[in-house]
Scaffold this motif. Structure first.
Motif, PDB file in Angstrom:
ATOM      1  N   ASP A  56       0.826  -1.217   0.000  1.00  0.00           N
ATOM      2  CA  ASP A  56       0.000   0.000   0.000  1.00  0.00           C
ATOM      3  C   ASP A  56       0.859   1.266   0.000  1.00  0.00           C
ATOM      4  OD1 ASP A  56      -2.391  -1.450   0.068  1.00  0.00           O
ATOM      5  OD2 ASP A  56      -2.370  -1.561   2.256  1.00  0.00           O
ATOM      6  N   TYR A  57       2.121   1.114   0.348  1.00  0.00           N
ATOM      7  CA  TYR A  57       3.013   2.278   0.406  1.00  0.00           C
ATOM      8  C   TYR A  57       3.895   2.344  -0.832  1.00  0.00           C
ATOM      9  CZ  TYR A  57       6.670   5.499   1.933  1.00  0.00           C
ATOM     10  OH  TYR A  57       7.556   6.552   2.008  1.00  0.00           O
ATOM     11  N   ASP A  58       3.905   3.491  -1.476  1.00  0.00           N
ATOM     12  CA  ASP A  58       4.763   3.739  -2.628  1.00  0.00           C
ATOM     13  C   ASP A  58       5.922   4.624  -2.176  1.00  0.00           C
ATOM     14  OD1 ASP A  58       6.034   4.577  -4.909  1.00  0.00           O
ATOM     15  OD2 ASP A  58       4.230   5.232  -5.958  1.00  0.00           O
ATOM     16  N   PRO A  59       7.114   4.039  -1.993  1.00  0.00           N
ATOM     17  CA  PRO A  59       8.245   4.815  -1.484  1.00  0.00           C
ATOM     18  C   PRO A  59       8.780   5.842  -2.476  1.00  0.00           C
ATOM     19  CG  PRO A  59       8.946   2.602  -2.077  1.00  0.00           C
ATOM     20  CD  PRO A  59       7.455   2.618  -2.193  1.00  0.00           C
ATOM     21  N   CYS A  60       8.484   5.660  -3.752  1.00  0.00           N
ATOM     22  CA  CYS A  60       8.960   6.620  -4.759  1.00  0.00           C
ATOM     23  C   CYS A  60       8.200   7.941  -4.671  1.00  0.00           C
ATOM     24  CB  CYS A  60       8.825   6.031  -6.159  1.00  0.00           C
ATOM     25  SG  CYS A  60       9.907   4.613  -6.442  1.00  0.00           S
ATOM     26  N   HIS A  61       6.899   7.837  -4.407  1.00  0.00           N
ATOM     27  CA  HIS A  61       6.059   9.035  -4.356  1.00  0.00           C
ATOM     28  C   HIS A  61       5.580   9.359  -2.944  1.00  0.00           C
ATOM     29  CE1 HIS A  61       5.678   7.510  -8.541  1.00  0.00           C
ATOM     30  NE2 HIS A  61       5.813   8.797  -8.820  1.00  0.00           N
TER      31      HIS A  61
END
Length: 199
Positions: A56-61
């Motif tokens: 659920d977590y997008d580290p890029c954004h």
């Protein structure tokens, strides 16, 4: 949701709350702070934060996909607080070596953290922060506090509705009753209207 059930932390209480969370010396300090900050920034219910998964977590954004409960509208929230991003990513690095499941925040047994545990944790931090109104010692208080903060800084009704995942505007409107900014805007409108009538 009635007015009586809406409990939120004042700015002073919130400051004391974060101070004790940051200074927690327990084994689970990083996990606990990451959990509390994500829950607060995304205005999550207890059963929404404890079921968050790594995917659920997008580290890029720096975005989190929030699966809303109570027939809410799921949404994607961008994390803006550098402290939240830093502590969450530190926690994710640490948990890789200890967990085989997909939940971001895991218990000692490797499962998602129970509602009971999160409420106990919230109560513990509130007591340490000397928040004397015990009706605020519940995890949902973080969601209410965040919503009122957003209303106070100028989020309009539709923006706040999206942020909280509400389907009904009536549920969102309640938060504006607790903001000084909205009260001042209302007073200006009343004065302007009265001035016009006197001309």
């Amino acid at each position: 949701m009635s007015n009586k059930s809406l409990k939120f932390l004042t700015s002073d209480e919130l400051s004391r709350f974060w101070n004790v969370v940051e200074n927690d010396m327990s084994r689970y300090r990083v996990r606990n702070e990451a959990l509390m900050r994500v829950a607060y920034e995304c205005a999550l219910r207890v059963s929404e934060v404890n079921h968050l998964q790594v995917g659920d977590y997008d580290p890029c954004h720096h975005t989190i996909y929030c699966k809303r409960l109570k027939h809410g509208e799921s949404n994607t929230i961008r994390l803006l607080d550098p402290t939240t991003i830093e502590i969450l990513e530190l926690h994710l690095r640490q948990r890789k070596a200890t967990s085989q499941n997909d939940f971001i925040f895991i218990s000692q047994k490797g499962n998602f953290i129970s509602r009971k545990t999160l409420d106990k944790l919230m109560k513990y931090y509130c007591q340490l922060a000397d928040i004397q109104d015990t009706s605020k010692h519940h995890f949902h208080t973080l969601r209410h506090t965040r919503a009122i903060e957003l209303a106070e800084v100028g989020a309009d009704l539709k923006e706040l509705q999206f942020y909280l995942g509400h389907r009904r505007l009536e549920n969102t409107m309640l938060y504006y009753k607790f903001t000084a900014k909205q009260y001042l805007l209302l007073q200006k409108k009343i004065k302007k209207s009265s001035y016009g009538k006197n001309l």
